[in-house]
Design a protein around this motif. Structure first.
Motif, PDB file in Angstrom:
ATOM      1  N   VAL A   1      37.042 -31.351  46.713  1.00  0.00           N
ATOM      2  CA  VAL A   1      38.290 -30.846  47.282  1.00  0.00           C
ATOM      3  C   VAL A   1      39.435 -31.712  46.762  1.00  0.00           C
ATOM      4  O   VAL A   1      39.368 -32.938  46.807  1.00  0.00           O
ATOM      5  N   GLN A   2      40.494 -31.043  46.310  1.00  0.00           N
ATOM      6  CA  GLN A   2      41.678 -31.753  45.828  1.00  0.00           C
ATOM      7  C   GLN A   2      42.922 -31.185  46.479  1.00  0.00           C
ATOM      8  O   GLN A   2      43.020 -29.982  46.703  1.00  0.00           O
ATOM      9  N   LEU A   3      43.860 -32.072  46.789  1.00  0.00           N
ATOM     10  CA  LEU A   3      45.158 -31.677  47.295  1.00  0.00           C
ATOM     11  C   LEU A   3      46.195 -32.080  46.259  1.00  0.00           C
ATOM     12  O   LEU A   3      46.310 -33.261  45.919  1.00  0.00           O
ATOM     13  N   GLN A   4      46.960 -31.098  45.780  1.00  0.00           N
ATOM     14  CA  GLN A   4      47.962 -31.342  44.750  1.00  0.00           C
ATOM     15  C   GLN A   4      49.348 -31.131  45.346  1.00  0.00           C
ATOM     16  O   GLN A   4      49.737 -30.005  45.664  1.00  0.00           O
ATOM     17  N   ALA A   5      50.080 -32.232  45.488  1.00  0.00           N
ATOM     18  CA  ALA A   5      51.424 -32.172  46.059  1.00  0.00           C
ATOM     19  C   ALA A   5      52.459 -32.140  44.958  1.00  0.00           C
ATOM     20  O   ALA A   5      52.264 -32.708  43.882  1.00  0.00           O
ATOM     21  N   SER A   6      53.567 -31.495  45.246  1.00  0.00           N
ATOM     22  CA  SER A   6      54.664 -31.425  44.293  1.00  0.00           C
ATOM     23  C   SER A   6      55.976 -31.257  45.039  1.00  0.00           C
ATOM     24  O   SER A   6      55.991 -30.907  46.226  1.00  0.00           O
ATOM     25  N   GLY A   7      57.073 -31.517  44.323  1.00  0.00           N
ATOM     26  CA  GLY A   7      58.384 -31.250  44.883  1.00  0.00           C
ATOM     27  C   GLY A   7      59.211 -32.465  45.240  1.00  0.00           C
ATOM     28  O   GLY A   7      60.346 -32.330  45.676  1.00  0.00           O
ATOM     29  N   GLY A   8      58.689 -33.647  45.092  1.00  0.00           N
ATOM     30  CA  GLY A   8      59.478 -34.830  45.395  1.00  0.00           C
ATOM     31  C   GLY A   8      60.582 -35.048  44.391  1.00  0.00           C
ATOM     32  O   GLY A   8      60.691 -34.338  43.389  1.00  0.00           O
ATOM     33  N   GLY A   9      61.423 -36.051  44.662  1.00  0.00           N
ATOM     34  CA  GLY A   9      62.492 -36.344  43.738  1.00  0.00           C
ATOM     35  C   GLY A   9      63.596 -37.142  44.393  1.00  0.00           C
ATOM     36  O   GLY A   9      63.436 -37.684  45.492  1.00  0.00           O
ATOM     37  N   LEU A  10      64.730 -37.186  43.703  1.00  0.00           N
ATOM     38  CA  LEU A  10      65.906 -37.917  44.175  1.00  0.00           C
ATOM     39  C   LEU A  10      66.919 -36.926  44.735  1.00  0.00           C
ATOM     40  O   LEU A  10      67.222 -35.916  44.093  1.00  0.00           O
ATOM     41  N   VAL A  11      67.438 -37.215  45.911  1.00  0.00           N
ATOM     42  CA  VAL A  11      68.417 -36.336  46.542  1.00  0.00           C
ATOM     43  C   VAL A  11      69.442 -37.198  47.259  1.00  0.00           C
ATOM     44  O   VAL A  11      69.129 -38.296  47.725  1.00  0.00           O
ATOM     45  N   PHE A 109      41.100 -34.944  53.958  1.00  0.00           N
ATOM     46  CA  PHE A 109      41.421 -35.071  52.549  1.00  0.00           C
ATOM     47  C   PHE A 109      42.915 -35.306  52.401  1.00  0.00           C
ATOM     48  O   PHE A 109      43.714 -34.768  53.169  1.00  0.00           O
ATOM     49  N   TRP A 110      43.279 -36.091  51.362  1.00  0.00           N
ATOM     50  CA  TRP A 110      44.672 -36.479  51.154  1.00  0.00           C
ATOM     51  C   TRP A 110      45.116 -36.134  49.737  1.00  0.00           C
ATOM     52  O   TRP A 110      44.332 -36.214  48.788  1.00  0.00           O
ATOM     53  N   GLY A 111      46.399 -35.802  49.611  1.00  0.00           N
ATOM     54  CA  GLY A 111      46.998 -35.626  48.310  1.00  0.00           C
ATOM     55  C   GLY A 111      47.348 -36.966  47.701  1.00  0.00           C
ATOM     56  O   GLY A 111      47.219 -38.019  48.334  1.00  0.00           O
ATOM     57  N   GLN A 112      47.845 -36.927  46.479  1.00  0.00           N
ATOM     58  CA  GLN A 112      48.098 -38.151  45.722  1.00  0.00           C
ATOM     59  C   GLN A 112      49.416 -38.806  46.075  1.00  0.00           C
ATOM     60  O   GLN A 112      49.656 -39.927  45.680  1.00  0.00           O
ATOM     61  N   GLY A 113      50.255 -38.135  46.820  1.00  0.00           N
ATOM     62  CA  GLY A 113      51.546 -38.714  47.165  1.00  0.00           C
ATOM     63  C   GLY A 113      52.633 -38.296  46.214  1.00  0.00           C
ATOM     64  O   GLY A 113      52.424 -38.243  45.001  1.00  0.00           O
ATOM     65  N   THR A 114      53.793 -38.007  46.767  1.00  0.00           N
ATOM     66  CA  THR A 114      54.950 -37.664  45.944  1.00  0.00           C
ATOM     67  C   THR A 114      56.161 -38.414  46.489  1.00  0.00           C
ATOM     68  O   THR A 114      56.381 -38.474  47.700  1.00  0.00           O
TER      69      THR A 114
END
Length: 120
Positions: A1-11, A109-114
């Motif tokens: 099982v994998q969790l894929q996170a996306s969408g982080g950034g600078l705001v 289960f945990w994602g990799q962090g963003t």
């Protein structure tokens, strides 16, 4: 099982950002899903959780600003963040309680962090 996170950034402070997390792999069912964050130099803390039925829970500091949602068909969880503050700066982790087969116990289960950085 994998969790894929996306969408982080600078705001900039007062801005908005959205995070997404998709779960893949051998999955029989997903119970609660959520987002946690770890600010610089601090421990990981809960941001928001959502049950399979859509019941939500938020930490007090994000109530009224963040919205968690999920799409069970896509096995995904989302976090909409508005009115962001510098205190929201952290690495954000998605989390899911997954049952891989009908006869086995639910596991975390945990994602990799963003990274989310709120700064002018």
């Amino acid at each position: 099982v994998q969790l894929q996170a996306s969408g982080g950034g600078l705001v900039q402070p007062g801005g908005s950002l959205g995070l997404s997390c998709e779960v893949s792999g051998i999955i029989f069912s997903i119970s609660a899903m959520g987002w946690y964050r770890q600010p610089p130099g601090k421990q990981r803390e809960l941001v928001a959780t959502i049950s399979r039925d859509g019941n939500t829970n938020y930490t007090d500091s994000v109530k009224g600003r963040f919205t968690i949602s999920r799409d069970n068909a896509k096995k995904a969880v989302y976090l909409e963040m508005n009115s962001l503050k510098s205190d929201d700066t952290a690495v954000y982790y998605c989390h899911a309680e997954v049952q891989r087969y009908p006869i086995v116990a639910v596991r975390d289960f945990w994602g990799q962090g963003t990274q989310v950085t709120v700064s002018s």
